[in-house]
Design a protein around this motif. Sequence first.
Motif, PDB file in Angstrom:
ATOM      1  N   LYS A   1       0.817  -1.105   0.068  1.00  0.00           N
ATOM      2  CA  LYS A   1      -0.159  -0.094   0.162  1.00  0.00           C
ATOM      3  C   LYS A   1       0.863   1.436  -0.121  1.00  0.00           C
ATOM      4  CE  LYS A   1      -3.818   0.027   2.487  1.00  0.00           C
ATOM      5  NZ  LYS A   1      -4.853  -0.197   3.474  1.00  0.00           N
TER       6      LYS A   1
ATOM      7  N   GLN B   1      -5.935  -0.225  -3.961  1.00  0.00           N
ATOM      8  CA  GLN B   1      -5.225  -0.265  -5.231  1.00  0.00           C
ATOM      9  C   GLN B   1      -4.010   0.021  -5.173  1.00  0.00           C
ATOM     10  OE1 GLN B   1      -6.788  -0.696  -8.512  1.00  0.00           O
ATOM     11  NE2 GLN B   1      -8.576  -1.677  -7.321  1.00  0.00           N
TER      12      GLN B   1
ATOM     13  N   MET C   1      -2.957  -7.964  -8.252  1.00  0.00           N
ATOM     14  CA  MET C   1      -4.123  -7.058  -8.110  1.00  0.00           C
ATOM     15  C   MET C   1      -5.285  -7.494  -7.572  1.00  0.00           C
ATOM     16  SD  MET C   1      -2.928  -4.444  -9.746  1.00  0.00           S
ATOM     17  CE  MET C   1      -4.487  -3.450 -10.087  1.00  0.00           C
ATOM     18  N   LYS C   2      -5.667  -8.815  -7.754  1.00  0.00           N
ATOM     19  CA  LYS C   2      -6.677  -9.444  -7.019  1.00  0.00           C
ATOM     20  C   LYS C   2      -6.498  -9.526  -5.381  1.00  0.00           C
ATOM     21  CE  LYS C   2      -9.134 -13.956  -6.295  1.00  0.00           C
ATOM     22  NZ  LYS C   2      -8.882 -15.482  -6.624  1.00  0.00           N
TER      23      LYS C   2
ATOM     24  N   CYS D   1      -4.472  -7.353  -3.743  1.00  0.00           N
ATOM     25  CA  CYS D   1      -4.668  -5.934  -3.255  1.00  0.00           C
ATOM     26  C   CYS D   1      -6.216  -5.604  -3.018  1.00  0.00           C
ATOM     27  CB  CYS D   1      -4.002  -4.959  -4.157  1.00  0.00           C
ATOM     28  SG  CYS D   1      -2.112  -5.054  -4.115  1.00  0.00           S
ATOM     29  N   GLU D   2      -6.840  -6.043  -4.122  1.00  0.00           N
ATOM     30  CA  GLU D   2      -8.210  -5.690  -4.151  1.00  0.00           C
ATOM     31  C   GLU D   2      -9.197  -6.169  -2.921  1.00  0.00           C
ATOM     32  OE1 GLU D   2     -12.066  -6.983  -6.795  1.00  0.00           O
ATOM     33  OE2 GLU D   2     -10.601  -6.309  -7.868  1.00  0.00           O
ATOM     34  N   GLU D   3      -8.872  -7.575  -2.627  1.00  0.00           N
ATOM     35  CA  GLU D   3      -9.421  -8.116  -1.611  1.00  0.00           C
ATOM     36  C   GLU D   3      -8.933  -7.556  -0.203  1.00  0.00           C
ATOM     37  OE1 GLU D   3      -7.594 -12.219  -1.916  1.00  0.00           O
ATOM     38  OE2 GLU D   3      -9.229 -12.908  -3.632  1.00  0.00           O
TER      39      GLU D   3
END
Length: 173
Positions: A58, A85, A76-77, A79-81
């Motif tokens: 982050k 972003q 990306m998945k 981070c999204e979880e």
Amino acid sequence: MQAERLFAENEGNVAFSIGEFDEELYHVVPLETFPIKLLVNEQDPLSEQESVTIEDLKNRPLYIESSQFAIYHLIMKKCEEAGFQPDIAFQTSGFSLCHKMVKENKGISVTVDFVFDDMKEQGLRLIPFSDDVYEWKACMITRKEEAENEAVQCFLQFIQEWIGKIKSGEIIR
């Protein structure tokens, strides 16, 4: 992703790629799995940690392979979880630029052990993730509707023997 797209369009009779595949459509032969790790400069404060979590990405400049690669989608998945972003500084088509930017202490990246070992850059450190499974799963796939002919079976056997020789140290990747 391009190899998978071409294979889905009936190009070739064997494909090698990274990730999970629809086992309704394909015969999937897992070949080898590599842990994905965080790549940092030794001067980065994270370099002193024994492990990291996705939260450590982050607000950090991230150099990563483009959306044409499975590792991008996995990160990306994750981070999204985790509810954020990532700050993607640059997307590339190869690990070498990521390693170069981390060596210059411009940000962080993700990679796997054998790529790190192959680049042999001083001043970099790999740190494992401890909060979840981060894996680069190399597989060979064939279409279920096509019978695996003798040539494909011989090729698979050769690949599996080659991987076994790497693991035993008989040959070096």
